[in-house]
Design an enzyme around this catalytic site. Structure first.
Site, short mmCIF file in Angstrom:
data_model
loop_
_atom_site.label_atom_id
_atom_site.label_comp_id
_atom_site.label_asym_id
_atom_site.label_seq_id
_atom_site.Cartn_x
_atom_site.Cartn_y
_atom_site.Cartn_z
N SER A 135 0.87 -1.19 0.00
CA SER A 135 0.00 0.00 0.00
C SER A 135 0.90 1.23 0.00
O SER A 135 2.09 1.13 0.34
CB SER A 135 -0.84 -0.02 1.28
OG SER A 135 -1.44 1.24 1.53
N TYR A 148 -1.85 -0.57 10.66
CA TYR A 148 -1.90 -0.89 9.22
C TYR A 148 -0.61 -0.43 8.54
O TYR A 148 -0.01 -1.16 7.75
CB TYR A 148 -3.12 -0.20 8.60
CG TYR A 148 -3.33 -0.49 7.12
CD1 TYR A 148 -3.81 -1.72 6.70
CD2 TYR A 148 -3.07 0.48 6.15
CE1 TYR A 148 -4.01 -1.99 5.35
CE2 TYR A 148 -3.26 0.22 4.80
CZ TYR A 148 -3.75 -1.02 4.40
OH TYR A 148 -3.94 -1.28 3.06
P1 NDP Z 1 -11.19 -6.59 -0.06
O1 NDP Z 1 -11.78 -6.43 1.30
O2 NDP Z 1 -12.09 -6.75 -1.22
O3 NDP Z 1 -10.17 -7.80 -0.07
C1 NDP Z 1 -9.57 -8.37 1.05
C2 NDP Z 1 -9.47 -9.85 0.79
O4 NDP Z 1 -8.68 -10.45 1.80
C3 NDP Z 1 -10.83 -10.53 0.79
O5 NDP Z 1 -10.96 -11.38 -0.33
C4 NDP Z 1 -10.83 -11.35 2.08
O6 NDP Z 1 -11.55 -12.57 1.92
C5 NDP Z 1 -9.33 -11.60 2.26
N1 NDP Z 1 -9.00 -11.81 3.66
C6 NDP Z 1 -9.15 -10.94 4.69
N2 NDP Z 1 -8.79 -11.53 5.83
C7 NDP Z 1 -8.42 -12.80 5.52
C8 NDP Z 1 -7.96 -13.91 6.26
N3 NDP Z 1 -7.82 -13.87 7.61
N4 NDP Z 1 -7.66 -15.06 5.62
C9 NDP Z 1 -7.81 -15.12 4.28
N5 NDP Z 1 -8.23 -14.12 3.51
C10 NDP Z 1 -8.55 -12.97 4.14
O7 NDP Z 1 -10.25 -5.32 -0.26
P2 NDP Z 1 -9.10 -4.99 -1.33
O8 NDP Z 1 -9.25 -5.81 -2.54
O9 NDP Z 1 -9.08 -3.52 -1.44
O10 NDP Z 1 -7.77 -5.39 -0.52
C11 NDP Z 1 -6.80 -6.28 -1.03
C12 NDP Z 1 -5.43 -5.84 -0.52
O11 NDP Z 1 -5.12 -4.57 -1.09
C13 NDP Z 1 -5.30 -5.69 0.98
O12 NDP Z 1 -4.07 -6.23 1.42
C14 NDP Z 1 -5.30 -4.18 1.19
O13 NDP Z 1 -4.60 -3.79 2.35
C15 NDP Z 1 -4.60 -3.74 -0.08
N6 NDP Z 1 -4.81 -2.35 -0.44
C16 NDP Z 1 -6.07 -1.89 -0.67
C17 NDP Z 1 -6.27 -0.56 -1.00
C18 NDP Z 1 -7.64 0.01 -1.24
O14 NDP Z 1 -7.78 1.23 -1.25
N7 NDP Z 1 -8.67 -0.79 -1.51
C19 NDP Z 1 -5.14 0.37 -1.11
C20 NDP Z 1 -3.85 -0.24 -0.88
C21 NDP Z 1 -3.71 -1.55 -0.55
P3 NDP Z 1 -12.40 -13.22 3.14
O15 NDP Z 1 -13.02 -12.10 3.89
O16 NDP Z 1 -13.40 -14.11 2.47
O17 NDP Z 1 -11.41 -14.01 3.94
#
Ligand code: NDP
Length: 250
Positions: A135, A148
């Site tokens: 990020s 974070y």
């Molecule tokens: P989402 O919430 O759509 O994606 C997060 C994903 O992580 C989900 O598919 C969720 O699936 C999975 N996840 C969360 N916790 C767990 C766990 N304990 N075990 C397995 N899977 C897990 O958000 P984003 O697509 O935006 O986020 C994806 C990545 O991008 C993250 O690392 C985030 O920090 C990063 N990011 C996002 C930004 C944004 O603005 N959106 C900016 C910069 C970075 P499930 O809940 O089914 O487990």
């Protein structure tokens, strides 16, 4: 660019950025394991070349078993994308140990276990790619989100160290660092920022958009295309790098 015959694993591959990456890799020919905790979310997007695997990245045994099941079904993982993460903000003086551990367990421990399990085979293979989804908070401090920020800085440290550890092998380790991307994380944060700051959700959303250097939210596919390039032959000498996808310099 073709990834024909390659096995890719994307954590958090059922939603948002992870799903966009999984689809981009599948379109390039890879067989892609998509992981997450919710089977119904993964099943809803599964299809040709997208294979669901329930796996909780905060649970070492779940990661070990999840990667082993994916390898048994589709062979060694050659493209590993630690993307799963949670983004929640809290001032440090209000951060209890449970909150801190939850962020670290998901964003950092989860990436450590996922990469380690994929590396067993990658070290023996002739080719491999690891691209972590960090990020802009991996490169600078994000106000109100110390846990974070620390977790995403840690992820970049991990990738940089690995790029040194496995020099001379045909493996690369890189990170992408997006600004605010239009996914559920942003939707959820709009509500929590509005509540914490005492402003409307529109005002909270405008604040997030204003921090993106080009004044708009980034599309998940913009991140996916950078990841795809880092997995292709044109980036073989790019190793230990962090690509900012934020519309300008962070
Ligand atoms: P989402 O919430 O759509 O994606 C997060 C994903 O992580 C989900 O598919 C969720 O699936 C999975 N996840 C969360 N916790 C767990 C766990 N304990 N075990 C397995 N899977 C897990 O958000 P984003 O697509 O935006 O986020 C994806 C990545 O991008 C993250 O690392 C985030 O920090 C990063 N990011 C996002 C930004 C944004 O603005 N959106 C900016 C910069 C970075 P499930 O809940 O089914 O487990």
């Amino acid at each position: 660019m073709t990834l024909d015959g390659k096995h890719a694993l994307v954590t958090g591959g059922g939603t948002g950025i992870g799903l966009a990456i999984a689809r981009a890799l599948a379109n390039a020919g890879a067989e892609v394991t998509i992981t997450g905790r919710r089977a119904e979310v993964l099943d809803a997007v599964a299809g040709p070349r997208l294979h669901p695997q329930v796996m909780d990245v905060t649970d070492e045994a779940s990661v070990t078993q999840g990667v082993a099941a994916a390898v048994a079904a589709r062979g060694p993982v050659q493209v590993c994308i630690p993307n799963a993460g949670i983004a929640e903000g809290r001032a440090l003086h209000k951060t209890d140990t449970d909150f801190w551990r939850r962020i670290m367990a998901t964003n950092l421990d989860g990436a450590f276990w996922t990469i380690r399990e994929c590396l067993h085979d990658m070290r023996r293979a002739e080719w491999g790619r690891v691209v972590a989804v960090s990020s802009i908070a991996g490169l600078r401090g994000l106000k109100g989100a110390s846990a974070y920020t620390a977790s995403k800085h840690g992820l970049i440290g991990l990738v940089r160290a690995l790029s040194e550890d496995y020099l001379g092998m045909a493996l690369t380790f890189n990170a992408v660092c997006p600004g605010y991307v239009d996914t559920e994380i942003v939707t959820r944060n709009v509500a929590s920022i509005a509540a914490r700051a005492g402003v409307t959700e529109d005002a909270a959303r405008a604040t997030m958009i204003a921090t993106n250097r080009h004044n708009r939210l980034i599309a998940p596919d913009e991140v996916a295309q950078a990841v795809l390039w880092l997995c292709g032959p044109g980036s073989s000498s790019v190793n230990g790098q962090c690509i900012e996808i934020a519309g300008g310099q962070v």
